[in-house]
Design a protein around this motif. Sequence first.
Motif, PDB file in Angstrom:
ATOM      1  N   VAL A  46     -72.207  49.097   6.632  1.00  0.00           N
ATOM      2  CA  VAL A  46     -72.205  48.793   5.352  1.00  0.00           C
ATOM      3  C   VAL A  46     -72.811  49.768   4.775  1.00  0.00           C
ATOM      4  O   VAL A  46     -72.815  50.207   3.377  1.00  0.00           O
ATOM      5  CB  VAL A  46     -73.912  47.194   6.280  1.00  0.00           C
ATOM      6  N   THR A  61     -77.677  49.587   0.229  1.00  0.00           N
ATOM      7  CA  THR A  61     -78.190  48.529   1.053  1.00  0.00           C
ATOM      8  C   THR A  61     -78.501  48.353   2.900  1.00  0.00           C
ATOM      9  O   THR A  61     -79.061  48.561   3.437  1.00  0.00           O
ATOM     10  CB  THR A  61     -77.162  46.719   1.290  1.00  0.00           C
ATOM     11  N   TRP A  65     -82.070  49.348   4.932  1.00  0.00           N
ATOM     12  CA  TRP A  65     -82.031  48.425   6.206  1.00  0.00           C
ATOM     13  C   TRP A  65     -82.098  49.407   7.276  1.00  0.00           C
ATOM     14  O   TRP A  65     -82.906  49.544   8.260  1.00  0.00           O
ATOM     15  CB  TRP A  65     -80.494  47.793   6.809  1.00  0.00           C
ATOM     16  N   LEU A  77     -86.447  38.762   7.671  1.00  0.00           N
ATOM     17  CA  LEU A  77     -85.266  39.410   6.598  1.00  0.00           C
ATOM     18  C   LEU A  77     -85.653  37.949   5.105  1.00  0.00           C
ATOM     19  O   LEU A  77     -85.877  37.116   5.964  1.00  0.00           O
ATOM     20  CB  LEU A  77     -84.446  38.872   6.746  1.00  0.00           C
ATOM     21  N   CYS A  79     -84.606  36.684   1.488  1.00  0.00           N
ATOM     22  CA  CYS A  79     -83.465  36.683   0.390  1.00  0.00           C
ATOM     23  C   CYS A  79     -83.830  36.576  -0.601  1.00  0.00           C
ATOM     24  O   CYS A  79     -84.897  35.616  -0.978  1.00  0.00           O
ATOM     25  CB  CYS A  79     -82.912  35.493   0.763  1.00  0.00           C
ATOM     26  N   SER A 109     -77.268  39.680   8.887  1.00  0.00           N
ATOM     27  CA  SER A 109     -78.058  40.433   8.425  1.00  0.00           C
ATOM     28  C   SER A 109     -79.252  40.461   8.791  1.00  0.00           C
ATOM     29  O   SER A 109     -79.920  41.648   9.753  1.00  0.00           O
ATOM     30  CB  SER A 109     -78.566  40.729   6.594  1.00  0.00           C
ATOM     31  N   ASN A 207     -83.770  41.212   0.112  1.00  0.00           N
ATOM     32  CA  ASN A 207     -82.193  40.978   0.026  1.00  0.00           C
ATOM     33  C   ASN A 207     -82.265  40.150  -0.939  1.00  0.00           C
ATOM     34  O   ASN A 207     -82.636  38.809  -1.340  1.00  0.00           O
ATOM     35  CB  ASN A 207     -81.491  41.324   0.652  1.00  0.00           C
ATOM     36  N   LEU A 212     -76.571  40.131   0.148  1.00  0.00           N
ATOM     37  CA  LEU A 212     -76.653  38.901   1.486  1.00  0.00           C
ATOM     38  C   LEU A 212     -75.631  38.074   1.642  1.00  0.00           C
ATOM     39  O   LEU A 212     -74.574  38.459   2.301  1.00  0.00           O
ATOM     40  CB  LEU A 212     -78.014  38.320   1.614  1.00  0.00           C
ATOM     41  N   ILE A 215     -71.517  40.542   2.429  1.00  0.00           N
ATOM     42  CA  ILE A 215     -72.087  40.765   3.686  1.00  0.00           C
ATOM     43  C   ILE A 215     -71.173  40.185   4.826  1.00  0.00           C
ATOM     44  O   ILE A 215     -70.365  40.900   5.115  1.00  0.00           O
ATOM     45  CB  ILE A 215     -73.006  40.585   4.105  1.00  0.00           C
TER      46      ILE A 215
END
Lengths: 419, 162
Positions: A46, A61, A65, A77, A79, A109, A207, A212, A215
């Motif tokens: 990523v 991103t 991470w 995590l 969103c 993720s 994120n 996301l 990804i």
Amino acid sequence: MEKPKIVTRFAGLADSRSLDTYLRHDGYQALHKALAMKPAELIELVKASGLRGRGGAGFPTGLKWSFVPKDAPEKYLLCNNDEGEPGTFKDRYILELSPHMLVEGMIISAYAIGAQKAYIYTRCEFYEEIAWMEQAIHEAYRHGYLGANILGSKFSFDLDHYGGAGAYICGEETGLISSLEGKKGQPKLKPPFPALSGYLNKPTVVNNTETLAVIPWIVQHGPEKYRAIGTEKSPGTKLFCISGPVKRPGVYELPLGYPLQKFIEDDAGGLRDGKTLKAVIPGGASAPVLTADEVAKVTLDYESMANAKTMLGSGAVIVIPEGQSMVELLKVTVDFFHHESCGQCTPCREGTGWLSNVMHGIYQRKAKLKDVEKMIAIANNMEGRTICALSDACAMPTRAIATKFGDEIRSYIQRGNHG
Amino acid sequence: MSSLFSPEIRQKIEHYLQRYETRRSAILPILHCIQDEYGWVKEEHVLALEEHYQLPRVQVEEVLTFYSMYRQQEPKQFRLMLCDNLVCTMMGYKEVDSAIRGHLQEYQHKGKDCPFSLEKVPCLGVCDGAPAMLINKTRHLNLDANNVVAILKNCDTLATGT
Ligand SMILES: Cc1cc2nc3c(=O)[nH]c(=O)nc-3n(C[C@H](O)[C@H](O)[C@H](O)COP(=O)(O)O)c2cc1C
Ligand code: SF4
Ligand code: FES
């Protein structure tokens, strides 16, 4: 200019939200690939793609991470699907197109950062979209993409949904965390950053939905393919929301670096009803306005926008026609931020209140000409001194309108003083 | 156990209290669920949450007062939430607002009970359909002075007890 479809590859498909459709279009293939990799390799992948956060700040991103401690036993995590920045409606569109894209992106993720649990935090006004998302989560559990030992691997992971209750500030990542903890959505002082101490003081990655959702594509097609799109510092595509009096308002996926003027004229069909362009707010209500002349010179990427002293933000392109009063738009802007300030920091609480007061005077033509300079002076004192960026988000567009359209505002005031 | 909440609501409250890492996280969803059922959150609901579910009153009230979607007053049947933000303003929010006010005033003139309440809300995230409004949980887009009155009249015919 070619327009690759990453997020919008599901547009126009019958039943685009269903798991069947998703699977027929390579859905959950990236997950198989990801689970065969080491988490650290995924983070590198990523990073190599150059993906930058699509929530507004554009932070890389993969780098975000990598800040998460590897050995922490409990990580989360989150969103950010709060989508409150005025002019923005792209995350809603992702749920409308294909909520599985987000679900798969979150599983991958979470595996990369080692989170066992995740939440999708959505503004509660997205009633229908929330139902679609819950349906997708439910299907993913039924088919073994979520829960214990995903696809027979050692990785177990749970995903849940959480609904907000009407507060723009909950879109700020630490405000979101406070809200998820069942408190008022007040942002918290950084550091510590959420990657070290976030939800329940555990390492947490926040994120944006769009970040996301891309990804899976990046994992499946590889970082080089993603990097090949866009510009060097802004790789890939991005969703742009265009609104205002254009012929075709809506969400468009464009390679970063796409000319703004071309977007307005070709993709969105130009202004309607014979109107002409006066100005554009390129990245949501927090972004400084561009005059029509400036619009012709910029491209839609982080660096071009920064050069023009504005920002790409959430990708909300608000088109303003000739004849629209900038006094009115400035009043709406400061009232909004004043209303949404959580009140913790003095410069923000007092500054937004003061701006709103002065602005109401101007609007009612009960102001002096130098009140325009006063607006700018207040804005200058609101920046860089607060817990979160809302204060700056109010100061920046205020200063831009008061500076670039100062003459219009002054002549508005004068017209009032002369009856 | 409190008879204030129906068995169904009690079940939902229990569910939310289990669902998250901490019981406190259940406050927002529980308040949504109470409001969906009863239309608003009454003081007695807050007291019952403290008494029967050990959710401290200060914590519940903190949430109830911070977030704008929660109601602490008896609602009208139709809650109109009209967006007054940037794009809706440019696209004709003011005309829609006056048309709604005009319609609401007719109830006053006729001495009838008005089934509507009107609030201004920030961007609803549907600016491609500006001007936009929520009526309870339903979205109405591309409003103008005419179609909004037709929508309200349609609500009138659905209104109970008027
Ligand atoms: C006042 C304020 C409101 C914000 N609202 C949102 C939002 O609605 N959605 C979002 O994704 N990010 C929002 N952000 C940015 C988040 O704080 C955070 O940077 C973002 O969610 C990180 O995700 P990303 O790295 O994927 O972009 C907001 C920031 C501020 C200061
Ligand atoms: S800057 Fe404003 S919104 Fe952000 S924490 Fe401070 S007072 Fe709250
Ligand atoms: S400005 Fe009204 S819906 Fe976005």
